[in-house]
Design a protein around this motif. Structure first.
Motif, PDB file in Angstrom:
ATOM      1  N   PRO A 177     -49.791   0.342  46.224  1.00 36.22           N
ATOM      2  CA  PRO A 177     -49.737   0.174  44.770  1.00 36.22           C
ATOM      3  C   PRO A 177     -48.756  -0.932  44.384  1.00 36.22           C
ATOM      4  O   PRO A 177     -48.010  -1.454  45.223  1.00 36.22           O
ATOM      5  CB  PRO A 177     -49.239   1.546  44.281  1.00 36.22           C
ATOM      6  CG  PRO A 177     -49.518   2.486  45.401  1.00 36.22           C
ATOM      7  CD  PRO A 177     -49.385   1.684  46.656  1.00 36.22           C
ATOM      8  N   LEU A 178     -48.754  -1.290  43.113  1.00 37.06           N
ATOM      9  CA  LEU A 178     -47.824  -2.298  42.623  1.00 37.06           C
ATOM     10  C   LEU A 178     -46.393  -1.764  42.660  1.00 37.06           C
ATOM     11  O   LEU A 178     -46.156  -0.553  42.703  1.00 37.06           O
ATOM     12  CB  LEU A 178     -48.195  -2.707  41.205  1.00 37.06           C
ATOM     13  CG  LEU A 178     -49.574  -3.348  41.038  1.00 37.06           C
ATOM     14  CD1 LEU A 178     -49.867  -3.616  39.568  1.00 37.06           C
ATOM     15  CD2 LEU A 178     -49.681  -4.633  41.837  1.00 37.06           C
ATOM     16  N   MET A 179     -45.449  -2.677  42.626  1.00 35.05           N
ATOM     17  CA  MET A 179     -44.041  -2.300  42.692  1.00 35.05           C
ATOM     18  C   MET A 179     -43.633  -1.498  41.467  1.00 35.05           C
ATOM     19  O   MET A 179     -44.107  -1.730  40.352  1.00 35.05           O
ATOM     20  CB  MET A 179     -43.169  -3.554  42.807  1.00 35.05           C
ATOM     21  CG  MET A 179     -41.719  -3.280  43.159  1.00 35.05           C
ATOM     22  SD  MET A 179     -40.727  -4.799  43.377  1.00 35.05           S
ATOM     23  CE  MET A 179     -41.440  -5.456  44.893  1.00 35.05           C
ATOM     24  N   GLY A 180     -42.757  -0.521  41.677  1.00 33.01           N
ATOM     25  CA  GLY A 180     -42.230   0.272  40.576  1.00 33.01           C
ATOM     26  C   GLY A 180     -41.132  -0.487  39.840  1.00 33.01           C
ATOM     27  O   GLY A 180     -41.131  -1.721  39.783  1.00 33.01           O
ATOM     28  N   ARG A 181     -40.180   0.257  39.287  1.00 31.30           N
ATOM     29  CA  ARG A 181     -39.099  -0.391  38.536  1.00 31.30           C
ATOM     30  C   ARG A 181     -38.368  -1.382  39.433  1.00 31.30           C
ATOM     31  O   ARG A 181     -37.943  -1.065  40.539  1.00 31.30           O
ATOM     32  CB  ARG A 181     -38.122   0.647  38.008  1.00 31.30           C
ATOM     33  CG  ARG A 181     -36.992   0.050  37.145  1.00 31.30           C
ATOM     34  CD  ARG A 181     -35.987   1.093  36.720  1.00 31.30           C
ATOM     35  NE  ARG A 181     -36.621   2.115  35.900  1.00 31.30           N
ATOM     36  CZ  ARG A 181     -36.739   3.381  36.264  1.00 31.30           C
ATOM     37  NH1 ARG A 181     -36.297   3.766  37.455  1.00 31.30           N
ATOM     38  NH2 ARG A 181     -37.313   4.255  35.461  1.00 31.30           N
ATOM     39  N   ASN A 182     -38.201  -2.607  38.931  1.00 30.94           N
ATOM     40  CA  ASN A 182     -37.589  -3.663  39.728  1.00 30.94           C
ATOM     41  C   ASN A 182     -36.711  -4.524  38.836  1.00 30.94           C
ATOM     42  O   ASN A 182     -37.187  -5.106  37.854  1.00 30.94           O
ATOM     43  CB  ASN A 182     -38.665  -4.528  40.397  1.00 30.94           C
ATOM     44  CG  ASN A 182     -38.073  -5.629  41.245  1.00 30.94           C
ATOM     45  OD1 ASN A 182     -37.024  -5.440  41.867  1.00 30.94           O
ATOM     46  ND2 ASN A 182     -38.722  -6.778  41.275  1.00 30.94           N
ATOM     47  N   ILE A 183     -35.452  -4.615  39.165  1.00 33.79           N
ATOM     48  CA  ILE A 183     -34.497  -5.419  38.407  1.00 33.79           C
ATOM     49  C   ILE A 183     -34.039  -6.576  39.277  1.00 33.79           C
ATOM     50  O   ILE A 183     -33.559  -6.378  40.396  1.00 33.79           O
ATOM     51  CB  ILE A 183     -33.293  -4.575  37.953  1.00 33.79           C
ATOM     52  CG1 ILE A 183     -33.769  -3.440  37.043  1.00 33.79           C
ATOM     53  CG2 ILE A 183     -32.271  -5.446  37.231  1.00 33.79           C
ATOM     54  CD1 ILE A 183     -32.675  -2.478  36.639  1.00 33.79           C
ATOM     55  N   THR A 184     -34.214  -7.779  38.767  1.00 33.59           N
ATOM     56  CA  THR A 184     -33.852  -8.997  39.488  1.00 33.59           C
ATOM     57  C   THR A 184     -32.721  -9.696  38.751  1.00 33.59           C
ATOM     58  O   THR A 184     -32.782  -9.870  37.529  1.00 33.59           O
ATOM     59  CB  THR A 184     -35.052  -9.957  39.591  1.00 33.59           C
ATOM     60  OG1 THR A 184     -36.126  -9.306  40.277  1.00 33.59           O
ATOM     61  CG2 THR A 184     -34.675 -11.223  40.349  1.00 33.59           C
ATOM     62  N   VAL A 185     -31.699 -10.090  39.480  1.00 35.26           N
ATOM     63  CA  VAL A 185     -30.599 -10.874  38.913  1.00 35.26           C
ATOM     64  C   VAL A 185     -30.474 -12.151  39.728  1.00 35.26           C
ATOM     65  O   VAL A 185     -30.727 -12.164  40.940  1.00 35.26           O
ATOM     66  CB  VAL A 185     -29.263 -10.097  38.915  1.00 35.26           C
ATOM     67  CG1 VAL A 185     -29.344  -8.911  37.980  1.00 35.26           C
ATOM     68  CG2 VAL A 185     -28.897  -9.640  40.326  1.00 35.26           C
ATOM     69  N   GLY A 186     -30.100 -13.222  39.063  1.00 33.82           N
ATOM     70  CA  GLY A 186     -29.978 -14.481  39.769  1.00 33.82           C
ATOM     71  C   GLY A 186     -29.099 -15.470  39.040  1.00 33.82           C
ATOM     72  O   GLY A 186     -28.766 -15.295  37.862  1.00 33.82           O
ATOM     73  N   MET A 187     -28.723 -16.507  39.763  1.00 31.05           N
ATOM     74  CA  MET A 187     -27.930 -17.593  39.186  1.00 31.05           C
ATOM     75  C   MET A 187     -28.416 -18.905  39.770  1.00 31.05           C
ATOM     76  O   MET A 187     -28.687 -19.007  40.970  1.00 31.05           O
ATOM     77  CB  MET A 187     -26.442 -17.415  39.485  1.00 31.05           C
ATOM     78  CG  MET A 187     -25.584 -18.518  38.890  1.00 31.05           C
ATOM     79  SD  MET A 187     -23.808 -18.215  39.089  1.00 31.05           S
ATOM     80  CE  MET A 187     -23.135 -19.583  38.132  1.00 31.05           C
ATOM     81  N   LYS A 188     -28.531 -19.910  38.912  1.00 29.84           N
ATOM     82  CA  LYS A 188     -28.981 -21.227  39.341  1.00 29.84           C
ATOM     83  C   LYS A 188     -28.049 -22.291  38.780  1.00 29.84           C
ATOM     84  O   LYS A 188     -27.667 -22.247  37.608  1.00 29.84           O
ATOM     85  CB  LYS A 188     -30.411 -21.492  38.867  1.00 29.84           C
ATOM     86  CG  LYS A 188     -30.962 -22.829  39.338  1.00 29.84           C
ATOM     87  CD  LYS A 188     -32.427 -23.012  38.975  1.00 29.84           C
ATOM     88  CE  LYS A 188     -32.954 -24.336  39.515  1.00 29.84           C
ATOM     89  NZ  LYS A 188     -34.393 -24.534  39.198  1.00 29.84           N
ATOM     90  N   VAL A 189     -27.691 -23.231  39.634  1.00 34.20           N
ATOM     91  CA  VAL A 189     -26.859 -24.362  39.246  1.00 34.20           C
ATOM     92  C   VAL A 189     -27.639 -25.637  39.533  1.00 34.20           C
ATOM     93  O   VAL A 189     -28.205 -25.793  40.621  1.00 34.20           O
ATOM     94  CB  VAL A 189     -25.530 -24.378  40.024  1.00 34.20           C
ATOM     95  CG1 VAL A 189     -24.688 -25.584  39.620  1.00 34.20           C
ATOM     96  CG2 VAL A 189     -24.762 -23.089  39.798  1.00 34.20           C
ATOM     97  N   ALA A 190     -27.713 -26.534  38.568  1.00 36.97           N
ATOM     98  CA  ALA A 190     -28.427 -27.796  38.746  1.00 36.97           C
ATOM     99  C   ALA A 190     -27.509 -28.946  38.364  1.00 36.97           C
ATOM    100  O   ALA A 190     -26.681 -28.826  37.462  1.00 36.97           O
ATOM    101  CB  ALA A 190     -29.685 -27.826  37.882  1.00 36.97           C
ATOM    102  N   PHE A 191     -27.649 -30.052  39.064  1.00 37.05           N
ATOM    103  CA  PHE A 191     -26.801 -31.209  38.756  1.00 37.05           C
ATOM    104  C   PHE A 191     -27.568 -32.499  38.996  1.00 37.05           C
ATOM    105  O   PHE A 191     -28.621 -32.494  39.636  1.00 37.05           O
ATOM    106  CB  PHE A 191     -25.530 -31.195  39.607  1.00 37.05           C
ATOM    107  CG  PHE A 191     -25.790 -31.219  41.082  1.00 37.05           C
ATOM    108  CD1 PHE A 191     -25.837 -32.422  41.770  1.00 37.05           C
ATOM    109  CD2 PHE A 191     -25.990 -30.045  41.798  1.00 37.05           C
ATOM    110  CE1 PHE A 191     -26.074 -32.466  43.136  1.00 37.05           C
ATOM    111  CE2 PHE A 191     -26.225 -30.078  43.167  1.00 37.05           C
ATOM    112  CZ  PHE A 191     -26.277 -31.284  43.839  1.00 37.05           C
TER     113      PHE A 191
END
Length: 714
Positions: free
Chosen positions: A700-714
């Motif tokens: 089945p499809l994924m249940g509750r899913n919390i994603t956190v992230g950080m991106k730095v661009a220069f």
């Protein structure tokens, strides 16, 4: 010189310690971030980050004529910037799966391919900056697409006349993944790049990515990489396979590493460069059933008699604890180039070429059971001419050779060599009168394909050749500022794939026994598309309706079924696909907007009957908001029950999902922009099944899913 530690470096180090697979990327990220400060010091902070108001219009690279999204004659979806960061998942199919008209083939966590308007496999071409990817994903849905969403800079989905130049077989559409692995310009500050870290709760995933481009004079170098480590994912509440409640899908883990190095010579009139890309992956195959071993056919019926009852029982007992694993390696060399004003009358000459060495082993009980290999090369040359009698266009040549083989227990397709050659032309004409702005587009393509089944891996086997001519006409009319209507008619020919011609054998990953048909003819698609857009004002929308009638449509017809194993015979019949897709957004205030979106597609055989695994109808409501450096959205997506099913196919219950996302953007003291984001999918932890999946009940499809992230661009 005093060195100051970058504030993100401790977080990078901690992630690398917890996830050993991320150590190379973490090291590269640290070096990249250190290089950021150096680059800004060298540039003396000369440039400020671009503002939203200064962003250029979205250009669709795969259009052939470098058109804007609003100049396309048929609906085009483009993901870029912050929207792409929010949508990206571990696979290309899941990344695009929420776009109107697009779903995914969902096969656990490691493999998922886009499905466009109910069509998948070879009818949807996946490109890497205009060059076709040569993996094994068109052969079976349990084979991964060799493309990494975390390294994509833009993803385009298009249909109609512009898609035709990439092959008449792209009757579903084209997905073009843009990346920066072959530099096309020298960085203004000498160095530029990005670094990103993310993690989620649904699969305990940790992932990191970096991209770095440097150059001086006429030479530019680019390096990039991704590492991902995800365990078995959790599903929604209430799943009880075999009557035993559980929360994780056995064998749904996914570990992927991708790296690329590119070098380009850049001049005033263009560039020429090459990049080497290597991807390795290990992921499980949920739902694999050993009890089907030994099943065979008697005419048009399956026989799974227990020739060895005791052995069959033992294998069934191992089923849950011993999930097969795909061990994948893909190496590709890309050559890309563009020369502006190559000679009189022509504005651009573009080259795309590649050599691919793809192999994956399916490992069971620690031993290799089946090995799939795909060795291919492809070349594409485009020549764009200057306006001639008001017409502007591009002509081109495309050629490829693919040698595919499968060796082992599940070698249900004999070794084949497929050769393709295509010639194409795309022309546009613009007219501006008191009725409004008009743009007309026409495309013509001729393809020849030869598919040879090798006898014992050598020449001298069965060979089938197919020729096909495809054509399309389209127009977009901007009849008043902010409003436009587009229409297109396409007649496309698709030759049967080698697998459709020559497959014969048991395929346990999809619980099928497949039989090809060497006498299959080319199928002919006649598609008409009508769209209406409003691009300005507080209310904006885009709605499209289509009807696609396909003569000699090739599909896997189920002849028999025994205990979940289906006998699929590749057959032909006339079929019709009809549908509608779109979205409308209402700006409520300067900082608040509401969007209604949805899609539906119906697919049936003209002689009676329905086609299998057609996506269910969807509708959704999204609320988006922004305030200073904050952006957020919350949405509810309702997927209807799919009870319009083919013979031997089960209905799939509907479900609703609550999703939200929030991000915050800022700058470091050096002026480097950064962004932190959080997204939560399936907040109500709903148990949901993908009707398009061969293994919908096993994964089945994924249940509750919390994603956190950080991106730095220069």
């Amino acid at each position: 010189m005093t060195h100051h530690t970058h504030p993100l470096c401790p977080a990078v180090r901690r992630t690398a310690h917890r996830h050993p697979a991320l150590r190379p990327v973490a090291l590269a990220a640290i070096l990249t971030l250190w290089g950021t400060g150096l680059a800004h010091a060298q540039a003396n902070a000369q440039a400020a980050p671009p503002t939203a108001g200064s962003l250029p219009p979205v250009t669709v690279s795969a259009s052939g004529l470098q058109l804007g999204a609003n100049d396309m004659t048929t609906p085009t979806a483009v993901l870029e910037g912050d929207e792409l960061v929010r949508r990206r998942e571990a696979t290309l199919g899941e990344t695009l799966g929420s776009e109107p008209g697009i779903t995914s083939s969902h096969f656990g966590a490691g493999a998922s391919r886009p499905i466009i308007r109910g069509m998948d496999g070879p009818r949807v071409k996946v490109l890497s900056d205009g060059a076709e990817l040569h993996d094994a994903s068109t052969i079976s849905p349990d084979h991964a697409v060799a493309s990494e969403p975390l390294l994509a800079t833009q993803i385009e989905v298009l249909r109609g006349p512009s898609a035709l130049v990439y092959g008449g077989g792209a009757v579903g559409g084209v997905v073009n993944v843009l990346d920066g692995k072959v530099p096309t310009a020298i960085p203004q500050k000498g160095i530029e790049g990005s670094a990103e870290l993310r993690a989620n709760t649904g699969a305990g995933e940790g992932a990191g990515a970096f991209s770095l481009t440097g150059g001086a004079g006429n030479l530019a170098v680019h390096v990039e990489g991704v590492a991902r480590d995800a365990g078995d994912y959790r599903v929604g509440k209430g799943w009880a396979p075999d009557g035993e409640p559980t929360r994780k899908v056995p064998g749904s883990f996914n570990r992927t590493d991708t790296g690329s190095v590119g070098l380009s010579w850049v001049g005033d009139r263009g560039y020429l460069g090459a990049a080497y890309t290597r991807q390795t992956a290990k992921y499980g195959l949920p739902g694999h059933n050993h009890s089907f071993e030994g099943c065979h056919t008697h005419g048009n019926h399956l026989h799974c008699g227990a020739h060895d009852e005791e052995d069959g029982h033992d294998r069934g007992a191992e089923e849950h604890g011993d999930v097969p694993v795909v061990d994948l390696r893909s190496e590709r060399l890309d050559v890309r180039g563009e020369l502006r004003n190559p000679f009189t009358g022509f504005s651009s000459l573009r080259l795309r070429a590649g050599v691919t060495d793809y192999v994956h082993d399916e490992v069971e009980d620690g031993a290799i059971s089946t090995t799939f290999k795909n060795k291919a090369y492809d070349t594409r040359i485009e020549l764009q001419h200057e306006p001639l009698a008001g017409f502007k266009g591009v002509v081109g040549l495309q050629t490829s050779r693919r040698k595919f083989s499968a060796i082992g227990e599940e070698a249900y397709v004999q070794p084949t060599v497929t050769r393709k050659t295509g010639l194409f032309v795309l022309e546009e004409y613009r007219l501006n009168d008191w009725y409004g702005d008009w743009r007309f587009e026409a495309a013509l393509r001729h393809d020849r394909q030869t598919a040879e089944a090798l006898a014992s891996g050598s020449a001298g086997g069965t060979e089938r050749s197919h020729n096909g001519t495809s054509a399309s006409l389209g127009a977009v009319w901007k009849f008043t500022p902010g409003y436009q209507v587009g229409t297109s008619f396409t007649r496309a020919s698709r030759a049967p794939s080698a697998e459709e011609l020559y497959a014969r054998g048991l395929h346990m990953a999809t619980s099928t026994y497949e039989r090809g048909n060497a006498n299959l003819r080319s199928e002919t698609s006649q598609n008409i598309d009508l769209s209406l857009k409003k691009t300005r004002g507080d209310t904006t929308f885009g709605i499209s309706v289509f009807r696609n009638r396909i003569s000699n449509y090739i599909y896997g017809r189920t002849l028999d079924e025994v205990d979940g194993l289906q006998l699929l015979q590749y057959s032909q019949a006339d079929a019709t696909f009809t549908g509608i897709e779109g979205q409308v957004r209402q700006r409520v205030t300067r900082n608040l907007g509401v969007t209604l979106f949805g899609d539906t597609v119906r697919a049936k055989l003209d002689g009676g009957g329905l086609l299998p695994r057609i996506p269910a109808t969807r509708a959704g409501l999204r609320l988006d908001a922004n305030w200073k450096a904050w952006e957020g959205q919350v949405e509810w997506v309702q997927v209807a029950r799919q009870n319009r099913v083919a013979a031997f196919e089960s209905a799939t219950p509907g479900y609703g999902m609550l999703n939200l996302g929030v991000s915050y953007s800022g700058q470091l003291s050096s002026g480097t922009p950064w962004q932190v984001y959080l997204k939560a999918n399936n907040l109500t932890d709903r148990l949901a099944y993908a009707h398009t999946s061969f293994i919908k009940n096993a994964a089945p499809l994924m249940g509750r899913n919390i994603t956190v992230g950080m991106k730095v661009a220069f």
